[in-house]
Design an enzyme around this catalytic site. Structure first.
Site, PDB file in Angstrom:
ATOM      1  N   ARG A   1       0.859  -1.210   0.000  1.00  0.00           N
ATOM      2  CA  ARG A   1       0.000   0.000   0.000  1.00  0.00           C
ATOM      3  C   ARG A   1       0.878   1.238   0.000  1.00  0.00           C
ATOM      4  NH1 ARG A   1      -4.552   0.504   4.066  1.00  0.00           N
ATOM      5  NH2 ARG A   1      -2.833   0.690   5.534  1.00  0.00           N
TER       6      ARG A   1
ATOM      7  N   SER B   1       7.437  -5.361   6.630  1.00  0.00           N
ATOM      8  CA  SER B   1       6.949  -6.346   7.613  1.00  0.00           C
ATOM      9  C   SER B   1       7.744  -7.626   7.621  1.00  0.00           C
ATOM     10  CB  SER B   1       5.489  -6.632   7.324  1.00  0.00           C
ATOM     11  OG  SER B   1       4.814  -5.428   7.114  1.00  0.00           O
TER      12      SER B   1
ATOM     13  N   ASP C   1       5.669  -3.619  10.622  1.00  0.00           N
ATOM     14  CA  ASP C   1       4.225  -3.320  10.618  1.00  0.00           C
ATOM     15  C   ASP C   1       3.633  -3.361  12.012  1.00  0.00           C
ATOM     16  OD1 ASP C   1       3.021  -6.550   9.331  1.00  0.00           O
ATOM     17  OD2 ASP C   1       4.598  -6.044  10.752  1.00  0.00           O
TER      18      ASP C   1
END
Ligand code: 0WK
Ligand code: 0WK
Ligand code: BGC
Ligand code: BGC
Length: 921
Positions: free
Chosen positions: A520, A584, A638
């Site tokens: 994203r 992440s 994350d």
């Protein structure tokens, strides 16, 4: 006119056929087809109101409730059908002493189990061996399982006390225990109609209706599951015991009830109940005839008005008498003998008339049964949207079996009422126990299936002790990770984030979020001075598998291309924005803006990345693209991004949890405890800590706390167990998943708990159950052998309570797995066991983290918030609840609030970037 009538009356008296006067007298009992259709329609309406699956072995069977109580031994041989000798039987009838029929219920069942023991004796059947038993119990019971049924009420000539509302199977088990000396396992209890249908169904697959016209009367049939509100699942059928004897108990048949019916009912031992049964079944037909004959005699229409005491006596005319009177050849002779027996001196006309009374009474009985049956058959036809229906009705009962004309009459009227149906009637020639044994064979198979499924899933059902152990091991792993510079299963990676946001953050930031399901790109704008006034724009991009597992260059070029597309989309190509990069994966950081990838996890395996600084890799890719420029200020995990996002809403948030494709947690650790990086950050005085210990719970921020320097640690708890410390809970299915994974031996805790793997664990279990013949008819399809076919989203869909089994089946269908209802139930259970274990393990891990923080701060009670993200936590119907519950139980001194993050970790990354920038300005 009257004179003429009288003359014609006597004239007719002289010539009149004696049956005529009976026809007139019993006009109300002579039902013609419109009336039967009307009764049938009323019956169907009542049904609607009332609604809302190898067979081999040796079984004992009890058959209680019909005219005879029988104990039987039934041997069933697979697939040979009754006619072809697939079933052998030995039986013995045991009389039931009258006093037991009205005595204590437990004594009646005592007699039943004593008879069972005697039967075993008589037949030299070993008492030591465990015998599976099938129990036919012919009274209305509310069944909740094949081996559990609560008695609604007695009927016929049974009225023992103390069992109404009780589970009759349990009562039988207790009676057998009291008798002692025999080992019997009551597998199933069935109504005699159901057992009769099963008995006849063994040879005739069209047999889907069971009918009893005996002492009592009743019918069962296969109803569509979707119409039965009381039962889950809407695919397939279930046998419904209609207990049609109760039709009319709500006065819906009053216009057909005659004075004789009312008299029979009033004199019965259950007045107002079983109205329909009292017009049909053998318990009452004889009595009806007696009352009619008595009334006609009193009116001088018979025996010249003479009445005997015998005729006045209840039960003096039995249903067997009625059948005898209607015998084709000897009917009249039998009638004469019976009436003579009753001290009546019948004339031949009297005999003809009385025989006709019997005919009308039993005719009405077969007509009413036909009307009821027609209602059931029409309903089945409608259920299946058929124009015509081919079906078989399995029948039993002495009235049907011994009354000469009864079967023919019944068949004829049913076929007249339903000309479009092809109805076959099969007499159950050996009673219902075969059927009961067959049901028990199914029950036995289901029970063994149940046992095998339970055995298979048992390792997934973690005990409190096991979860406590996981918590302890997680805690040890956290401590070890903080100390050891070297490799530790739980890496405890410093994030260089020292505090959570304080609301002063402002400005525009780009956030890039890689590592979950998608990539994203976000633009986050913190409006000046207005806390919580954040504008956020984002765009989601998928990362194709070949990019995830290609070269590092391709991966970061793909990321740079997505960023470029986003900046275009936002019209900010030349903005040169400060950016935060949520990455992440485990990265060792030496500063907020560098992170060396330790190892890929989840579905990533891009080359030339591990051991490299991912910020540099991204900068190089951006440079290669040479279209825009970014000032990457921070790289965060994350979990850290998620913690920061939620801390912006709730200052008490000091933990970040991801339960998604991967699993991980971060938390604010006190710098002094991060020994592996001690020299870098200095040490606080030991004394200071004690001082705070006994001053109550966290919440109101104490000056002391705020000053204690902390840093957010990315635990990378996914690695717990990489040293074998979880081998005692890891199942062979987990071993399989680990071996087939991209990083065998690594991330063992993650492979038990995260979305990337749960579907695969389920698939492995389903494969094993299918190979064991317990699922999908033992048919191992290519689909089932396909790795990754069971995405975690299916688990969430399959387990969401709202889902009737139908959708479970359609999901399996989509996966090309043809399944039965039972299959769906088992698949749902497997999904439940695997996801519950995952949630419990995360809960145990979380308990270790919050307990550490509580002890860090020397608190008796800790109030703390966990920011959470990840599809598993957010979308799975039970995961979040089980995780929270487990954490609460294993960390009772911690009051943990779980705050799902709204905009993901992007805002968190932007916040960290903002803080990092503030430092530099
Ligand atoms: C024989 C069956 C039994 C059922 C009976 C009904 O084996 O289960 O209850 O038929 O007929 P009855 O004996 O009441 O006439
Ligand atoms: C959304 C967060 C992202 C994180 C993801 C994890 O913004 O940083 O990686 O949740 O959940 P998943 O997509 O793996 O289910
Ligand atoms: C009972 C039913 C039974 C029927 C035939 C009725 O009185 O309520 O459960 O099926 O008799 O035996
Ligand atoms: C990674 C973590 C990440 C987690 C959740 C794991 O596989 O190692 O860094 O936080 O997945 O996305």
């Amino acid at each position: 006119m009257l004179a003429v009538h009288l003359v014609s009356f006597f004239f007719s008296k002289l010539q009149e056929d004696p049956t005529k006067k009976v026809d007139r007298f019993l006009y109300a009992m002579r039902l013609h087809d419109d009336q039967l259709k009307d009764i049938s329609a009323r019956f169907q309406a009542e049904m609607k109101k009332g609604l809302s699956s190898e067979k081999k072995g040796q079984f004992l069977a009890l058959d209680l409730g019909g005219s005879k109580f029988k104990v039987l031994q039934v041997k069933v041989r697979e697939g040979m059908g009754i006619k072809r000798g697939g079933v052998e039987m030995e039986e013995r009838t045991y009389p039931i002493p009258k006093e037991l029929l009205i005595g204590k219920g437990t004594e009646l069942f005592g007699h039943v189990s004593e008879s069972l023991k005697d039967f075993l004796h008589q037949r030299n059947i070993s008492l030591e061996k465990k015998h599976p038993l099938a129990f036919t119990f012919s009274f209305p019971c509310e069944q909740t399982a094949l081996d559990q049924g609560f008695l609604l009420g007695w009927g016929k000539n049974y009225r023992p006390r103390g069992l109404q509302g009780k589970d009759v199977v349990q009562t039988l088990r207790e009676a057998i225990d009291r008798t002692g000396g025999l080992d019997v396992e009551v597998l199933a209890m069935v109504n005699d109609t159901v057992a009769t249908m099963m008995t006849c169904g063994f040879d005739d697959e069209y047999c889907e209706v069971g009918l009893i016209i005996g002492t009592g009367t009743n019918a069962c049939y296969m109803e569509e599951l979707r119409h039965i509100d009381l039962v889950e699942g809407d695919e397939g059928r279930m046998c419904v015991n209609t207990e049609w004897g109760g039709f009319g108990d709500d006065e819906s048949l009053n216009d057909y009830i005659t004075e004789f019916d009312r008299d029979v009912d009033a004199a019965s031992n259950n007045p107002g109940k079983q109205i329909f049964e009292k017009m049909i079944s053998g318990m009452y037909l004889g009595e009806l005839v007696r009352l009619v004959v008595l009334k006609m005699a009193k009116l001088g229409l018979l025996f010249d008005g003479r009445v005997s005491d015998a005729l006045r006596t209840k039960g003096k005319i039995t249903t067997a008498h009625v059948a005898a009177m209607e015998e084709y050849k000897n009917g009249l002779k039998n009638t004469k003998d019976i009436l003579t027996e009753l001290d009546l001196n019948p004339s031949s006309d009297d005999c003809i008339a009385v025989q006709h009374v019997s005919t009308i009474v039993s005719f009405r009985s077969s007509n009413l049964a036909a009307a009821g049956l027609a209602a059931i058959l029409s309903r089945i036809k409608q259920n299946r949207n058929l124009r015509t229906l081919r079906i078989t009705v399995g029948v039993d009962g002495t009235v049907y079996k011994t009354h000469p004309q009864y079967p023919k009459r019944l068949h004829k009227v049913v076929r007249r009422l339903l000309p479009e149906c092809h109805v076959r009637f099969v007499l159950s020639d050996s009673g219902s126990s075969k059927g009961a044994a067959l049901v028990s064979a199914v029950a036995q198979r289901l029970a063994s299936q149940r046992r095998q499924v339970d055995e298979t899933l048992a390792p997934f059902r973690l005990s409190q002790e096991q979860l406590q152990l996981v918590k302890t091991r997680m805690r040890a792993g956290l401590e070890a990770g903080l100390k050891s510079k070297g490799p530790s299963t739980i890496k405890m990676l410093p994030s260089f984030v020292y505090r959570t946001p304080d609301g002063t953050e402002k400005g525009k930031y780009l956030a890039l979020d890689l590592g979950g399901t998608n990539f994203r790109a976000l633009l986050v704008n913190f409006k000046k001075g207005l806390q919580h006034n954040v504008r956020l724009y984002h765009k989601i991009y998928t990362i194709p598998q070949e990019i995830m597992q290609g070269t590092g260059e391709e991966l970061f070029d793909h990321i740079a291309q997505c960023v470029s597309d986003f900046l275009d989309y936002m019209g900010m190509k030349n903005a040169h924005l400060p950016a935060g990069f949520t990455f992440s994966f485990p990265c060792e950081q030496t500063a907020i803006d560098t992170g060396t990838l330790v190892s890929w996890t989840k579905g990533y395996k891009a080359t030339d990345c591990e051991g490299h600084d991912v910020v540099s890799l991204l900068r190089e890719a951006i440079k290669r693209r040479n279209e825009f420029d970014l000032d990457i200020v921070a790289v965060v995990n994350d979990t850290v991004g998620t913690m920061m996002s939620c801390a912006y809403e709730d200052p008490q948030c000091e933990i970040g949890l991801i339960a998604g494709t991967g699993t991980n947690v971060c938390y604010m650790e006190e710098l002094k405890n991060i020994e592996k990086t001690e020299q870098k950050f200095g040490k606080t005085e030991e004394g200071e800590k004690e001082e705070h210990m006994d001053e109550g719970t966290e919440g109101e921020k104490k000056e002391g706390d705020a000053e204690i320097p902390k840093m957010c640690i990315n635990t990378e708890w996914g690695g717990l167990g990489d040293d074998g410390s979880l081998d005692d809970i890891i199942t062979p299915y987990d071993v399989e998943v680990n071996q087939n994974s991209l990083n065998p031996g690594k991330q063992r805790f993650e492979k038990l708990t995260s979305g990337m793997y749960l579907g695969e664990v389920v698939r492995q279990v389903l494969l094993d159950l299918t190979r064991g013949g317990l699922l999908f008819r033992g048919h191992v399809t290519e689909t089932l052998k396909t790795p990754g076919i069971f995405q975690t989203k299916y688990l969430s869909q399959i387990e969401s309570d709202r889902l009737a089994l139908l959708q479970v089946r359609s999901i399996l269908q989509q996966l090309g797995l043809n399944s039965t209802c039972d299959d769906s139930i088992i698949v749902k259970e497997v999904c439940g066991a695997v996801s519950r274990r995952a949630a419990q393990l995360c809960g145990a891990g979380m308990a270790a983290v919050v307990e550490k923080i509580r002890e860090n701060r020397g608190l008796v009670h800790l109030n703390i918030t966990v920011g959470v993200d990840g599809a598993l936590y957010k979308l799975h119907p039970h995961f979040a609840g089980v995780l929270q519950e487990t954490a609460r139980i294993l960390a009772p001194q911690c009051n943990v609030t779980f705050l799902p993050s709204e905009e993901g970790s992007g805002k968190g990354a932007a916040l960290i970037t903002a803080v990092a920038r503030q430092k530099h300005d």
